[in-house]
Design an enzyme around this catalytic site. Structure first.
Site, PDB file in Angstrom:
ATOM      1  N   MET A  99      42.093  33.797  33.828  1.00 37.07           N
ATOM      2  CA  MET A  99      43.749  33.930  34.817  1.00 37.07           C
ATOM      3  C   MET A  99      42.952  33.159  35.973  1.00 37.07           C
ATOM      4  O   MET A  99      44.290  32.447  36.702  1.00 37.07           O
ATOM      5  CB  MET A  99      43.879  35.153  34.690  1.00 37.07           C
ATOM      6  CG  MET A  99      44.576  35.482  33.436  1.00 37.07           C
ATOM      7  SD  MET A  99      45.250  37.019  34.153  1.00 37.07           S
ATOM      8  CE  MET A  99      46.352  37.727  32.355  1.00 37.07           C
ATOM      9  N   ASP A 211      38.453  50.253  38.348  1.00 36.20           N
ATOM     10  CA  ASP A 211      38.264  49.609  37.417  1.00 36.20           C
ATOM     11  C   ASP A 211      36.858  49.254  37.878  1.00 36.20           C
ATOM     12  O   ASP A 211      36.341  48.277  38.285  1.00 36.20           O
ATOM     13  CB  ASP A 211      38.482  48.333  37.464  1.00 36.20           C
ATOM     14  CG  ASP A 211      38.172  47.140  36.883  1.00 36.20           C
ATOM     15  OD1 ASP A 211      37.660  47.252  35.392  1.00 36.20           O
ATOM     16  OD2 ASP A 211      38.194  45.426  36.616  1.00 36.20           O
TER      17      ASP A 211
END
Lengths: 851, 190
Positions: A99, A211
Site C-alpha cells: 500500500m 502491532d
C-alpha cells in the site's frame, strides 16, 4: 516445419504412445517407426525432449502483478526518487509494501535524514492519517522512532500522504540483529528492555501499538559498530533499539514481508500469528495496554528461542484462533538451556491468556526483566503473585475502564489506531474523532476484511460439517447438545472476524441456521435442547438483518430473515421468553407480509408467512391473551388456502394444513366456544399427519435412502406422537369419548408397528430412528390396553413395546436413561386421568423406575 | 518470430466477452490496489472470483459455466498479453535507471508474448489442444473441469495437455531461461 494433416495425426499418436514408455521400450517404439516416417519421429523426439526439459511458464499459474503499473506507468517503483515532498528530498527507496512505500529522504532544515513513509491515497481518509500523526508526534522517547511531521500533497496520480520519521541507518529487526551479532541471552534481554520502556512511555501517552512484532523493533547496524568502537560503555548501548510504526504498520503494509509466505492466504494468516487471545475473541473492548504486553511477550519468546510460543504452522484460521486462545505457550527455559526458570516465568507471565493475569504494564515487565538481570528474585516467580495481581488489577479497574479501544470490531487487530486515556474534554473530542475515523478505516480495510471473509466462510462450512458429523455420531442428547454448543461457539468466534461483506454474512448466517436446526427444532423440544439453537438463531437473525438492510430489495435475504426470526420466535417460546418471542414474532410476521404483498409473490413467501404466524401464535400458548394465538392460526388457515389454490406443493400444503388444524384444535379447546373442544380439528390434524408420516417412510424406502429423508421420517414420526397424537388423546379424554380415544390410540400404535417393521426389514434404517418415539408409544399402549377387551391384542401390543425396550437396553449405544426419563415424564402427564395399566406399572416397578 | 493475434476492436466483441473482460480487469486491479498480495496475484483466482459474481449476469442467462470459462480464458489472455506489451515498452523506456526490476519485468513480458504467439500457432495445428491449454492455463480450470467444459474425457485432457505442453515448450525453447535447479518437471499426466 510444415506438416500435413496426416503427419499431425501421426505425431500426436506416436507421442501419446511413447510418453508413458521409458528407456529401451521407448527407443524400440521410436526406432520401429523411424524407417518409414523419419520426419514424424524426429518431431516426436523433440517433443519428448521438451516434455522433460523442466518447468516453464506453463507450469505456474499466470500472475497479474504489475497490471497496476500499466494503468499508472508514472508510478513505477521508486519513481519518487529525486522529488521533493513536504520539504524532504527523496534519496532512495528503503522498502516497498503493497500500500505504501518508504524512502530515505533528506530534510533541509534542520538537516537530517528521515524515513519518509508515503501512502498513495485512493480515497482514504486524510484526516485519520493526520489524527494519528499528531498523536504519534507527541511521543518522545529514546527508543521510540520520532515522528517529525506529516502531511498530504496533491500529485499527478492522486493525493500522497506522507509521514517523516526518524531514520535508522542500516536497520535490522531485533531478532536479526541479535542473531547477526550472536548476542547471548543477557544481551538480548537488555536490548529488549528498551522496547518495554518505549512501550511504557507510549502507553502513558495514551498510544497503543497493537502491532508489535520483531519487524517493528529495529536496531541500527551502524550505531552498534560505533558503540563497540567506543568501548563497552553501557550508556552507548541504551540508544540502540527503536520501536517503529505505532499504529501505522498495517496501513502501510498489510502484509509483513519478513514472513516470507507465498500466498495471500499465508500472508494474512502470518499477520494473524501475532494476535493476542483477546483479539482472537473478537472483542475490541478488551484491548488495552496488556494486549501490547502480550505482544512484547511474544517477541521476547521469539528473541530468546527463535520461535513463537505456539505451533501454528499449517493451521486453518479457526485452529489458529483456537491455538492462541487455549494452547499453553511453550516455556522458553525448556527450549533453550541458557534461559533459566526465572526468565521463562517472566515470558510466560506476559503471555497469560487472561489480561488480568499478565503484567499490568510494559513498565512492570521491564522492571521484572531488570530484576532478572540483577539476579534478584523476579515477581513472576513470587508465590501468590497471580492472585495479588488480580486484586491489584481490580483496584485499578476504574482506570482500565477509562481506556477506549479505537479499534474495529470487524477486523480484529488489523486496524491500528490510537487509544487515549480520558481525562479532559479536549481528549474526549479526540476520542470521538478517533472513533469516527475508525469507522472510516473499516472501509479502507475492506480488502483485508474480504479475504478474511472468504476464510471465515470456508471455516464456517467446516464447522458445520463437523457439527453435523459429531451430532449424528453422538449417542445421547447431552452429547448432541454439546456438539451444537461447540459449533455455535466456533461460529461466533468467526463472526468476530467478519467485516461488512454481505456475501460472507450470508454464508455465516446460513451456517448458524443450519447448526441451530441440527438439534432441538422439533416443535415440542424442551428448553435444554433449544438453548443452543436459540443462540444460533439469534446470530443468524442478526446477520440476516444486516444482509437485508444492505439489500432491501433482495427477496431471498428477506425470506431468510423471516425464517431466522420464525425459528427464533419458536425457541423463545421453548425457553419461556415470552416478550422477546412475541417481538420477534411481530417482526417475522410483518416482514413476511411485505413478501406476500410484493408483486412477485412466490409460494415460498406465503409459506414463510404461514410459518411466521404459527410461531407468533404459539408464543401465546403460555402467554396471555391466548386468543391472539387463535387469531394468528385463523389467518394462517386462510393463507394455507391461498397456497393450495396458487400452486403450492401438495405435500407442503398438507403439512401446513396439519399444523393449522393442530393449532386450531388447541385454541378452540382453550378459547373457543366449540362444543367439541377442538376434538375434530385434532383428529383431522392427526389423520393428515399420519398420512404424511407414512408417505415420508415410503419416500425413504423408494429410491436412494438419504440421511435427509431419514431425518424427515424420524421427525415426522416423533411429531405425530409427541404433538398430534398427544393433543388428540387429550381432547378425547376431555370429552370422555372412549371410542374416539381407542381409535386414536390404535391408529398411533399401528403406525408405530409399521415403523418398527421398516426398521427391522431395512439395514439402512437404524434402530435409533424410531427410539425417541418409543416413550410416547409406551404411554399410548398403556392407555390403550386398559380400554380394549381382546387379550390377544393387548399382549401383542404390550409385548411389542416391551421387546423394544429390551432391544434398546441391550444396545450399548443407546441412552436408556434419557428414554426412561422421557417416558416417565409423559407417563406422569397422562397419569391424572388414572389410566395406568397394571401390567405396565408392574413392568416399570420391576425396573426400579420411580415416577 | 510470430505475430500476436490482434485484439478485436471493442465494437466487434460479443457483449459477454466485453463484460467478462471488464470484470476481470477491474477485479484484478482492485486486488492489486489492495496490495494484499505483494507477492502474487494469480490470474486464475481472479477468473474464479469473477465467475461467482457473473453467474447471475443476464449475458450468461441460459448458459453454463463452461461458456463463461471459455470466454474468461480468452479475456485473461488478452489482459496478460496487453500487460506484457506495455511492460516491455515501459521497460525499454525506463532502461538503465531501475536496472534489475526492469529486466525482470521485460523478461516476464517476453515470456508471455512468446507463449501467446506459440499458442496461436498451436491453434492452427491442434485447435482442441490449444483450447485445453487455454482452459487450464488462462482460466485455471482443473483437469476435470476442463474435461467437462470441452465435453471430452479427463484422460483425453491429460493426454492433450501433455502433448500441448511439450509442443509449446519446444516452441518456447529458444526464448526461455534454463529451468532452475532442482525444480522437478511436471510429469504432465499426473
Amino acid at each position: 516445419m510444415v506438416h500435413s494433416e496426416r503427419d499431425l495425426n501421426e505425431i500426436e499418436a506416436l507421442f501419446d504412445r511413447a510418453l508413458p514408455l521409458v528407456g529401451i521400450d521407448r527407443a524400440v517404439l521410436l526406432d520401429g517407426a523411424r524407417a518409414e516416417r523419419p520426419a514424424v519421429v524426429r518431431e516426436v523426439e523433440s517433443l519428448l525432449a521438451a516434455h522433460e526439459s523442466g518447468s516453464s511458464i506453463l507450469d505456474r499459474p499466470p500472475g497479474l502483478e504489475g497490471l497496476d503499473d500499466v494503468s499508472t506507468p508514472a508510478r513505477a517503483r521508486g519513481a519518487l526518487v529525486g522529488e521533493v515532498l513536504g520539504g524532504y528530498r527523496i534519496l532512495a527507496p528503503i522498502g516497498v509494501g503493497g500500500m505504501g512505500e518508504v524512502y530515505e529522504a533528506l530534510q533541509s532544515s534542520p538537516e537530517r535524514r528521515v524515513a519518509l513513509k508515503i501512502l498513495l491515497d485512493r480515497g482514504r481518509s486524510q484526516e485519520r492519517f493526520e489524527v494519528e500523526a499528531r498523536a504519534l508526534a507527541r511521543l518522545d522517547h529514546p527508543h521510540v522512532a520520532r515522528v517529525f511531521g506529516a502531511g498530504t500533497n496533491d500529485g499527478p496520480d492522486g493525493t500522497l500522504s506522507w509521514m517523516a520519521c526518524e531514520h535508522i541507518p542500516a536497520a535490522r529487526t531485533v531478532t536479526e540483529f541479535a542473531d547477526e551479532r550472536g548476542l547471548d541471552v543477557e544481551a538480548r534481554v537488555r536490548l529488549f528492555v528498551q522496547a518495554c520502556r518505549a512501550m511504557h512511555h507510549a502507553h502513558r501517552k495514551g498510544v497503543l501499538h497493537r502491532d508489535l512484532k520483531p519487524a517493528n523493533m529495529l536496531v541500527s547496524g551502524d550505531d552498534a559498530k560505533e558503540g563497540r568502537k567506543e568501548g563497552q560503555r553501557e550508556g552507548r548501548r541504551e540508544s540502540r533499539l527503536k520501536v517503529i510504526d505505532f499504529g501505522l504498520a498495517r496501513l502501510f503494509d498489510a502484509v509483513d514481508a519478513e514472513d516470507q509466505l507465498r500466498t495471500r492466504r499465508g500472508e494474512l494468516l502470518g499477520t494473524l500469528r501475532y494476535m493476542s487471545p483477546e483479539q482472537c475473541e473478537g472483542d475490541p473492548e478488551r484491548l488495552d495496554v496488556r494486549t501490547d504486553v502480550y505482544a512484547l511477550g511474544l517477541v521476547l519468546h521469539e528473541l530468546l528461542t527463535g520461535r513463537l510460543p505456539y505451533d501454528l504452522e499449517g493451521r486453518s484460521l479457526l485452529q489458529l484462533l483456537e491455538a492462541i486462545r487455549s494452547q499453553a505457550p511453550t516455556d522458553p527455559s525448556a527450549l533453550v538451556p541458557e534461559v533459566d526458570g526465572d526468565l521463562g516465568a517472566i515470558v510466560l507471565q506476559s503471555l497469560r491468556k487472561d489480561p488480568e493475569d499478565r503484567y499490568d504494564s510494559a513498565g512492570d515487565l521491564a522492571d521484572d526483566l531488570e530484576r532478572w538481570l540483577r539476579r534478584e528474585p523476579v515477581a513472576a516467580r513470587r508465590a501468590g503473585w497471580i492472585h495479588r495481581t488480580r486484586l491489584f488489577a481490580r483496584r485499578r479497574a476504574a482506570l482500565f475502564a477509562g481506556l477506549v479501544a479505537g479499534g474495529l470490531a470487524g477486523t480484529v487487530g488489523l486496524v491500528v489506531i490510537v487509544v487515549l486515556f480520558l481525562d479532559n474534554r479536549e481528549q474526549l473530542r479526540v476520542i470521538e474523532e478517533t472513533e469516527r475515523e475508525a469507522t472510516e478505516a473499516r472501509g479502507e480495510l475492506a480488502g483485508v476484511a474480504e479475504l478474511l471473509g472468504e476464510l471465515v466462510a470456508e471455516d464456517a462450512l467446516q464447522v458445520l460439517e463437523r457439527a453435523a458429523l459429531d451430532q449424528s455420531a453422538a449417542e445421547t442428547r447431552a452429547e448432541q447438545r454439546d456438539a451444537v454448543a461447540r459449533a455455535v461457539a466456533e461460529l461466533r468466534r468467526l463472526r468476530g472476524l467478519l467485516g461488512d461483506d454481505v456475501a460472507d454474512a450470508r454464508v455465516l448466517a446460513e451456517a448458524f441456521v443450519d447448526v441451530g436446526d441440527l438439534f432441538g427444532t422439533e416443535w415440542a423440544a424442551g428448553a435444554a435442547d433449544s438453548r443452543n439453537g436459540h443462540e444460533a438463531y439469534l446470530e443468524a437473525a442478526r446477520l440476516w438483518r444486516r444482509v437485508s438492510n444492505a439489500h432491501p430489495d433482495d427477496a431471498e435475504a428477506r425470506r431468510s430473515l423471516v425464517a431466522a426470526l420464525t425459528r427464533l420466535t419458536h425457541s423463545c417460546r421453548r425457553l419461556r421468553l415470552h416478550e422477546q418471542g412475541s417481538a420477534y414474532g411481530d417482526e417475522a410476521v410483518s416482514l413476511a407480509r411485505r413478501g406476500v404483498e410484493a408483486s412477485e409473490r412466490t409460494p415460498e413467501d406465503v409459506e414463510g408467512l404461514v410459518e411466521a404466524l404459527f410461531a407468533r401464535g404459539d408464543v401465546y400458548i403460555d402467554f396471555e391473551p391466548h386468543v391472539r394465538g387463535l387469531v394468528d392460526s385463523l389467518e394462517a388457515r386462510d393463507w394455507v388456502d391461498v397456497l393450495r389454490e396458487s400452486g403450492g406443493h401438495p405435500l407442503t400444503v398438507q403439512r401446513l394444513e396439519s399444523w393449522v388444524q393442530l393449532r386450531l384444535g388447541h385454541w378452540l379447546k382453550r378459547e373457543g366456544d366449540d362444543p367439541d373442544g377442538g376434538f375434530e380439528a385434532h383428529r383431522t390434524s392427526r389423520i393428515l399427519r399420519t398420512d404424511l408420516t407414512r408417505r415420508s417412510l415410503a419416500r425413504y424406502a423408494a429410491g436412494e435412502p438419504t440421511e435427509e429423508k431419514r431425518y424427515r421420517f424420524q421427525n415426522d414420526l416423533l411429531q405425530l406422537f409427541s404433538a398430534f397424537g398427544w393433543n388428540e388423546v387429550e381432547a378425547a379424554l376431555d370429552r370422555e369419548d372412549d371410542a374416539a380415544l381407542v381409535e386414536c390410540l390404535r391408529a398411533l400404535d399401528d403406525t408405530y408397528a409399521v415403523a418398527l417393521q421398516a426398521v427391522e426389514e431395512r439395514d439402512d434404517l437404524p434402530f435409533a430412528t424410531i427410539l425417541d418415539t418409543l416413550p410416547y408409544a409406551t404411554v399410548y399402549v398403556a392407555a390403550l390396553v386398559d380400554r380394549i377387551g381382546d387379550e390377544e391384542e393387548q399382549s401383542l401390543r404390550l409385548e411389542r413395546i416391551f421387546w423394544q425396550w429390551g432391544e434398546a437396553a441391550e444396545r450399548g449405544d443407546v441412552s436408556i436413561d434419557e428414554l426412561r426419563d422421557s417416558f416417565l415424564y409423559r407417563w406422569d402427564e397422562l397419569a391424572p386421568t388414572g389410566e395406568r395399566s397394571a401390567e405396565v406399572r408392574e413392568w416399570v416397578a420391576e425396573r426400579g423406575w420411580d415416577w | 518470430m510470430g505475430e500476436f493475434p490482434e485484439e478485436p476492436a471493442a465494437g466487434d466483441r460479443p457483449p459477454l466477452f466485453e463484460r467478462v473482460y471488464g470484470e476481470l480487469r477491474r477485479l484484478a486491479q482492485r486486488r492489486l490496489e489492495e496490495g494484499l498480495g505483494g507477492t502474487s496475484l494469480q490470474a486464475t483466482a481472479v477468473v474464479h472470483e469473477v465467475w461467482l459474481k457473473l453467474a447471475e449476469a443476464p449475458e450468461l442467462e441460459g448458459k453454463d459455466s463452461s461458456h463463461y470459462y471459455a470466454t474468461a480464458a480468452q479475456a485473461m489472455r488478452w489482459i496478460l498479453v496487453d500487460r506484457a506489451r506495455r511492460r516491455r515498452s515501459t521497460a525499454l523506456a525506463s532502461g538503465v535507471e531501475d536496472g534489475l526490476a526492469a529486466a525482470d519485468a521485460s523478461g516476464d513480458a517476453e515470456e508471455v508474448l512468446a507463449l501467446d504467439a506459440a499458442l496461436a500457432r498451436l491453434e492452427t495445428a491442434f485447435p482442441r489442444k490449444a483450447a485445453v491449454v487455454s482452459h487450464r492455463y488462462f482460466a485455471g480450470l482443473s483437469v476435470e473441469a476442463t474435461a467437462e467444459a470441452l465435453g471430452i474425457s479427463t484422460a483425453t485432457v491429460k493426454r492433450e495437455w501433455a502433448f500441448a505442453r511439450a509442443w509449446l515448450l519446444r516452441e518456447l525453447g529458444g526464448t526461455l531461461p534454463a529451468p532452475p535447479e532442482g525444480d522437478a518437471p511436471e510429469s504432465g499426466d499426473s
